[in-house]
Design a protein around this motif. Sequence first.
Motif, PDB file in Angstrom:
ATOM      1  N   TYR A 122       0.843  -1.205   0.000  1.00 29.36           N
ATOM      2  CA  TYR A 122       0.000   0.000   0.000  1.00 29.36           C
ATOM      3  C   TYR A 122       0.882   1.260   0.000  1.00 29.36           C
ATOM      4  N   CYS A 126       0.721   3.675  -3.086  1.00 34.91           N
ATOM      5  CA  CYS A 126      -0.057   4.889  -2.834  1.00 34.91           C
ATOM      6  C   CYS A 126       0.794   6.080  -2.395  1.00 34.91           C
ATOM      7  N   ALA A 219      -7.431   0.554  -1.021  1.00 36.41           N
ATOM      8  CA  ALA A 219      -6.694   1.777  -1.359  1.00 36.41           C
ATOM      9  C   ALA A 219      -5.789   1.561  -2.572  1.00 36.41           C
ATOM     10  N   ALA A 223      -6.007   3.424  -6.176  1.00 35.39           N
ATOM     11  CA  ALA A 223      -4.850   4.147  -6.720  1.00 35.39           C
ATOM     12  C   ALA A 223      -4.492   3.644  -8.120  1.00 35.39           C
TER      13      ALA A 223
END
Length: 307
Positions: A122, A126, A219, A223
Motif C-alpha cells: 500500500y 499509494c 486503497a 490508486a
Amino acid sequence: GNWSGGHVAEFILVGFPTSPPLQLLLFVLFLAIYLLTSLENALIVSTIRLTPSLHRPMYFFLGHLSFLELWYINVTVPRLLGAFLTQDRRVSYVGCMTQLYFFIALACTECVLLAVMAYDRYLAICEPLRYPNLMPSGLAIRLAASSWGSGFLSSMMKLLFISRLSYCGPNIINHFFCDISPLLNLTCSDKEQAELVDFLLALVMILLPLLAVVSSYAAIIAAILRIPTAQGRRKAFSTCASHLAVVVIYYSSTLFTYARPQAMYTFNHNKVISVLYTVIVPFLNPAIYCLRNKEVKDALRKSVLGR
C-alpha cells in the motif's frame, strides 16, 4: 496403559487411511511436495540474504514469509510421512501439544505477516515518493519482529487453556496433525473457556490482519484505477498480484476451518482443507512470488547457476 491419572498419555492420528497402493501414491506425492517446498523456500531465504539489491522491505518480508513456510511444512508433514512409512500413528501427549503450539504460532504469524506485506505494498503504490521515509529498514525489522512475537504469544495463550483440559479417552484424532478442534472434541472436561479463548484469539489474529489486508487493497486498487495508462496500471498491479493470490488462498482456507470448528469436525473436509494451508500454500507461495517477480527470478538464477 495409555491412561495415567485420568490423562491420555498418547494420541493416535488417523491421517489418511486408504488402500495400500493409494497410501504409497500419497506418500510419494507428499514427499515430493515436502522436498520441493523445503528447497524452494530455503533457496529464496538464502538468495534474499545474499543479494544486496534485494535488501529492501518488500523482499525482507518475503524472506520472512519463506522462512516461516519452511518451518510450517516441517511442523506438519514429516510426522505424516513417517506414519505412511511405519503405519505408526501414535503421538505422545507432549509431542501433540508441542506440534499444536508451533502450528498455531506459525499460522498466527503468517496472518500478521501477510497484513504487514499488504501495508508495505500500500505504501509503495499509494505513497511512492514518501515510501523510503515511511518504511525505513528499522520499521520493517520491528514489523517483522512483532508478527513473530504476536503469533507465538497468542499461541501460548491458547495452549495455556487447552493443556489445562483433561483427556480421558478416546484418544483417536481424526486428522494428520494435532489441531485445535479435533483436540477440543476429545476432552472430558468443560471446554467452554478454552473454546472462547480460541475463538477470541482467532478473531484478533485472523480478522484484524484480514481487515488490514482488505483496507490496504481497497486503497491500492483505487490508486491503480487512477493511473492513466494501461501499461502503468498493469505494472502497479503486477507488484501486488502475487501477494493477493497468496492472501486469498491462505485466508479462505484458514477462515473456512476456524469459522465452524464443531460442524467441520464431523466431515473429513477438515483434513482436506488443512492440506490446503499446511502443504499446498507453502508449496505455491515461492512459485507465485518468484514467477511474478523478475528481480527475485534473476537473483535466484544467479545464485543457482553460480555468480
